[in-house]
Every structure is written in structure tokens, then in C-alpha cells.
Scaffold this active site. Structure first.
Site, mmCIF file in Angstrom:
data_model
loop_
_atom_site.group_PDB
_atom_site.id
_atom_site.type_symbol
_atom_site.label_atom_id
_atom_site.label_comp_id
_atom_site.label_asym_id
_atom_site.label_seq_id
_atom_site.Cartn_x
_atom_site.Cartn_y
_atom_site.Cartn_z
ATOM 1 N N ALA A 153 -8.872 11.727 4.153
ATOM 2 C CA ALA A 153 -8.416 12.736 3.197
ATOM 3 C C ALA A 153 -8.838 12.410 1.760
ATOM 4 O O ALA A 153 -8.402 13.083 0.823
ATOM 5 C CB ALA A 153 -6.894 12.871 3.272
ATOM 6 N N GLN A 154 -9.681 11.394 1.584
ATOM 7 C CA GLN A 154 -10.170 11.064 0.247
ATOM 8 C C GLN A 154 -11.152 12.139 -0.228
ATOM 9 O O GLN A 154 -11.946 12.663 0.554
ATOM 10 C CB GLN A 154 -10.866 9.703 0.269
ATOM 11 C CG GLN A 154 -9.962 8.541 0.673
ATOM 12 C CD GLN A 154 -9.134 7.996 -0.468
ATOM 13 O OE1 GLN A 154 -9.378 8.308 -1.633
ATOM 14 N NE2 GLN A 154 -8.157 7.165 -0.148
ATOM 15 N N ALA B 205 -2.947 13.544 7.058
ATOM 16 C CA ALA B 205 -3.318 13.539 5.639
ATOM 17 C C ALA B 205 -2.416 12.617 4.833
ATOM 18 O O ALA B 205 -2.273 12.778 3.630
ATOM 19 C CB ALA B 205 -3.258 14.956 5.075
ATOM 20 N N HIS C 199 0.861 -1.191 0.000
ATOM 21 C CA HIS C 199 0.000 0.000 0.000
ATOM 22 C C HIS C 199 0.895 1.238 0.000
ATOM 23 O O HIS C 199 1.360 1.687 1.038
ATOM 24 C CB HIS C 199 -0.904 -0.015 1.235
ATOM 25 C CG HIS C 199 -1.950 1.045 1.254
ATOM 26 N ND1 HIS C 199 -3.107 0.928 2.000
ATOM 27 C CD2 HIS C 199 -2.043 2.254 0.633
ATOM 28 C CE1 HIS C 199 -3.852 2.010 1.847
ATOM 29 N NE2 HIS C 199 -3.215 2.835 1.016
ATOM 30 N N ARG D 15 -25.270 3.103 19.162
ATOM 31 C CA ARG D 15 -26.349 3.528 18.295
ATOM 32 C C ARG D 15 -27.649 3.361 19.077
ATOM 33 O O ARG D 15 -28.015 2.231 19.425
ATOM 34 C CB ARG D 15 -26.360 2.705 17.003
ATOM 35 C CG ARG D 15 -25.008 2.789 16.286
ATOM 36 C CD ARG D 15 -24.971 2.054 14.978
ATOM 37 N NE ARG D 15 -23.623 2.090 14.403
ATOM 38 C CZ ARG D 15 -23.310 1.699 13.178
ATOM 39 N NH1 ARG D 15 -24.264 1.241 12.382
ATOM 40 N NH2 ARG D 15 -22.067 1.753 12.740
ATOM 41 N N ASP E 153 1.862 3.282 3.282
ATOM 42 C CA ASP E 153 0.757 4.148 2.851
ATOM 43 C C ASP E 153 1.299 5.545 2.544
ATOM 44 O O ASP E 153 0.642 6.558 2.767
ATOM 45 C CB ASP E 153 -0.344 4.219 3.913
ATOM 46 C CG ASP E 153 -1.636 4.851 3.404
ATOM 47 O OD1 ASP E 153 -1.783 4.994 2.172
ATOM 48 O OD2 ASP E 153 -2.483 5.233 4.227
ATOM 49 N N ASP F 18 4.438 3.783 11.520
ATOM 50 C CA ASP F 18 5.334 4.942 11.552
ATOM 51 C C ASP F 18 5.482 5.510 12.950
ATOM 52 O O ASP F 18 6.213 6.487 13.161
ATOM 53 C CB ASP F 18 4.859 6.033 10.582
ATOM 54 C CG ASP F 18 3.469 6.578 10.911
ATOM 55 O OD1 ASP F 18 2.838 6.080 11.860
ATOM 56 O OD2 ASP F 18 3.014 7.504 10.208
ATOM 57 N N HIS G 161 0.676 7.272 13.223
ATOM 58 C CA HIS G 161 -0.676 6.763 12.967
ATOM 59 C C HIS G 161 -1.069 5.749 14.037
ATOM 60 O O HIS G 161 -2.223 5.678 14.451
ATOM 61 C CB HIS G 161 -0.750 6.122 11.578
ATOM 62 C CG HIS G 161 -0.830 7.096 10.454
ATOM 63 N ND1 HIS G 161 0.284 7.751 9.965
ATOM 64 C CD2 HIS G 161 -1.888 7.550 9.728
ATOM 65 C CE1 HIS G 161 -0.095 8.554 8.974
ATOM 66 N NE2 HIS G 161 -1.401 8.448 8.810
#
Length: 395
Positions: free
Chosen positions: A142-143, A318, A61, A228, A279, A253, A256
């Protein structure tokens, strides 16, 4: 390609133990792994100087690096990213897309095929990974929200008809049509992963049965325990823990996922079900400062600081700027994982997840000669891809 290589005077990471010895490569394949310094007449010799000789890292990825993104619309971007990550021990990677316009996706797929033929000095391409556009809007991260939608059979069948290079697709399993999507991809031999999802356990379990066997960037943009109305529900995170057979990939890293979560994931899932991923976006291997997430012409402006990419207002991450050497180093130093298992999560486990374990991921006779040499702090000195020396720190 050097016909015969002899890599000696190193500590070899075999699948089961560390030995002091020699690795012999002939015509791009591992010919012999032996203890001691054996004689190999006519071979090009590489003195490992007491450092570790390990299987090359496989990043399933990755979006970019070295100032380039796979969606920049150029062959050069593909090649430069592959070369950048090779400097950090990556011998195989999956170019990964972001949600985008269809024309941009089609162009990226076309460029992959062209760049793959020219990629001789970087990490090998192992197939395309499509990340999106079938995501939960609430977990988009961030998509780009303009392109997020539910799976459309006519659309994804057309995409797959245009390229045989798509080997993995990440999507939210709770969306309308997602189960049919998963079953269709599985029938085509494509790895399906849960990503950017708000699914509850019952939805995730059904999806797992339909082929969603991998958790994309585990914990990031992924549902956990939620409430919920009056009732609590387990999410995808808990599903991955409960299903022993489910694989997860983690951005190790140290940002994250902090050390306690790295330790927890390792404790529950173990090295055979965890793939270390970068990523990474275009700023991997670059100095801190302003950058862009996604393609240069319509990407998102971001700020790189503290070893990670952030939105300009610093409200959210991001993207990652990690490289594979950093992932392994963190698993050893932060998560206190044995080196042999940390390397396994960056090599054999991702190879197995992709169905490539028979030819890649460990230093065994007959496998591809994807090899990396590094010191005790995982600083890379040499990277070899299928018997070709693509990076040597002394060059």
C-alpha cells in the site's frame, strides 16, 4: 511522577518465571522485585488484584492509532497516538513513516522532536522509523508508488543530517546502492531492516552482512521461494529462517499471519528473535468503517472490517489495526506460546533489537519502570511508563 510506587498482590512475569509478589518503583526505576507483600512505607500502592504484572510492551513499528497518523502534520497526532496505544499496554513505540514527499518527511521529523518533549501521558517515543522510500516496486503493497525509488547517497545523508532521532530505516536490500546504504546506516548506529523486497537469498545474505539484520513485517511484501526461468531461488523469508542471527518482526493480529504461520515462525526463530509489532494505522483503537492510510491530506482511502484495513476493492490488506494486547493474546491463544515467552516477544526482544535491553524490556532492578497490569485474557488495567501511571482502567 509518583516518587515511590508499590505494586502488590500480583503474578509477576520475571525474565525466567512467574512469582507472586511485589514490585517497588523509586524515581521511575525498578527498585525491588520480591515475593510476597512487602512493606514499603510512604509508597503509593497499586493492588494488582491477582492479575499479571508484566514488563510494558514495546512496539517498534507503528504508524498511528486513535484516529491519527504520525504523518498528519501535527504534534497532537503524535501525542494522541502515544496515549491510544498506552491504553493497550504499550509503554514504548517507534513512530513510523510511509513513503512521501521529502518536505512531508522533514516536517514529521521536526514534529517528533517537539512532541517528544510533551509526551507525558502516553507510550514513550523510542526514535523514528523510516519505512521507505527505497523499495521494490513489485512489493510496494500500500506504499505510494509515486515516491518509490533507489537509495540516493546525497538524499539519505541529507535526511540523516537533519535529524538525530532516526533510529531505524526499512528498505529493499536488492536495489542499486542498497548495500552502501546499509553500511552507511550501520556506521551511524542505525538499525537497518529488509522490507518491501523481492531479494533472493544471495542478495539478502550480502545485505545481512551489510547491516540489514531485521525482517520488517515478516512475510508481508517479502519474497519467498520463486522461479526465474528454469531455476528456483530462496527469498528473504527463507534467508531469515536460515540465518539464526537474523531478527524478524511479525504482525500477530491473526490475519496478516494465520495461526499455522505464527506457529512456524515461533518454532524456527524462537522468542529471542521475534518482535511482535502492530504496524497499526490510524484506525487502531477505533470502530470499523472508512479510514485513511497515511496522512489525512494525501493518504489512501481504506476500509476497516474483519479486524484489518483493506483496500476499498478488498483485493489486499492496507494496514493493521492491531494493538499490543491483541498480539500477545493471539500468540498465547492461536500460536499456543507460553505467556512468559509471548510477553518476551513484546518486550525484551524488541528492546534488545533496538539496543535498549539494558534499560528496558524486563522487570529487573535498575531498569526503567515500564510496567503493565493485565488479566488472564490480556485485558489491560494499568500502564506505567518510567514510573508514571499513564493509564488506569478505573480512572
Amino acid at each position: 511522577m509518583e516518587k515511590t510506587l508499590k505494586i502488590y498482590n500480583g503474578k509477576i512475569l520475571t525474565p525466567y518465571r512467574i512469582i507472586s509478589g511485589t514490585v517497588v518503583v523509586v524515581d521511575g526505576k525498578i527498585k525491588e522485585v520480591a515475593e510476597g507483600n512487602i512493606d514499603v512505607p510512604g509508597a503509593v500502592e497499586i493492588d494488582a488484584k491477582g492479575n499479571y504484572i508484566a514488563p510494558g510492551f514495546i512496539d517498534i513499528h507503528v504508524h498511528g492509532g486513535g484516529g491519527h497518523d504520525f504523518m498528519d502534520g501535527s504534534e497532537e497526532a503524535f501525542l494522541k497516538i502515544a496515549e491510544t496505544h498506552a491504553k493497550y499496554g504499550t509503554t514504548g513505540l517507534m513512530p513510523t513513516t510511509l513513503t512521501s514527499e521529502l518536505d512531508e518527511l522533514y516536517n514529521t521529523l521536526d514534529l517528533y522532536k517537539k512532541a517528544d518533549k510533551k509526551n507525558k501521558m502516553g507510550a514513550q517515543f523510542l526514535g523514528m522509523h523510516l519505512e521507505g522510500p527505497y523499495f521494490a516496486m513489485s512489493q510496494r503493497g500500500a506504499q505510494d508508488p509515486r515516491y518509490i525509488r533507489n537509495p540516493d547517497p546525497e538524499e539519505y545523508k541529507d535526511i540523516l543530517s537533519r535529524s538525530s532521532d532516526i533510529k531505524r530505516w526499512s528498505a529493499a536490500p536488492e536495489l542499486k546502492g542498497a548495500i552502501e546504504f546499509g553500511n552507511y546506516l550501520r556506521s551511524k548506529g542505525i538499525l537497518v531492516a529488509m522490507a518491501h523486497t523481492d531479494a533472493i537469498y544471495e542478495e539478502a545474505l550480502e545485505a545481512f552482512e551489510a547491516g540489514f539484520t531485521l525482517g520488517t513485517h515478516f512475510y508481508s511484501c517479502m519474497s519467498g521461494v520463486s522461479r526465474r526461468n528454469c531455476f528456483r531461488y530462496a527469498g528473504v523469508i527463507e534467508t531469515a529462517y536460515l540465518l539464526d542471527e537474523m531478527d524478524v518482526e511479525i504482525i500477530a493480529d491473526g490475519i496478516h499471519l494465520p495461526a499455522p504461520l505464527l506457529k512456524l515462525i515461533y518454532k524456527i526463530k524462537g522468542p529471542d528473535r521475534i518482535a511482535l509489532i502492530t504496524d497499526s494505522m490510524r484506525a487502531a483503537g477505533m470502530p470499523p468503517g472508512d479510514s485513511i492510510l497515511g496522512s489525512k491530506h494525501n493518504g489512501l482511502k481504506v476500509l476497516v472490517e474483519d479486524g484489518v484495513a483493506k483496500l476499498p476493492d478488498r483485493t489486499s490488506f492496507a494496514g493493521s489495526v492491531a494493538t499490543c494486547d491483541r498480539l500477545v493474546r493471539n500468540m498465547v491463544n492461536m500460536a499456543e506460546v507460553p505467556l512468559l515467552e509471548a510477553v518476551k516477544m513484546a518486550s525484551l526482544t524488541p528492546a534488545n533489537i533496538l539496543g535498549l535491553g539494558a534499560s528496558k524490556g524486563s522487570l529487573i532492578c535498575g531498569k526503567d519502570a515500564d510496567i503493565v497490569i493485565f488479566d488472564s485474557n490480556i485485558n489491560i488495567s494499568t500502564t506505567i511508563v518510567q514510573g508514571r501511571i499513564v493509564y488506569n482502567k478505573l480512572d
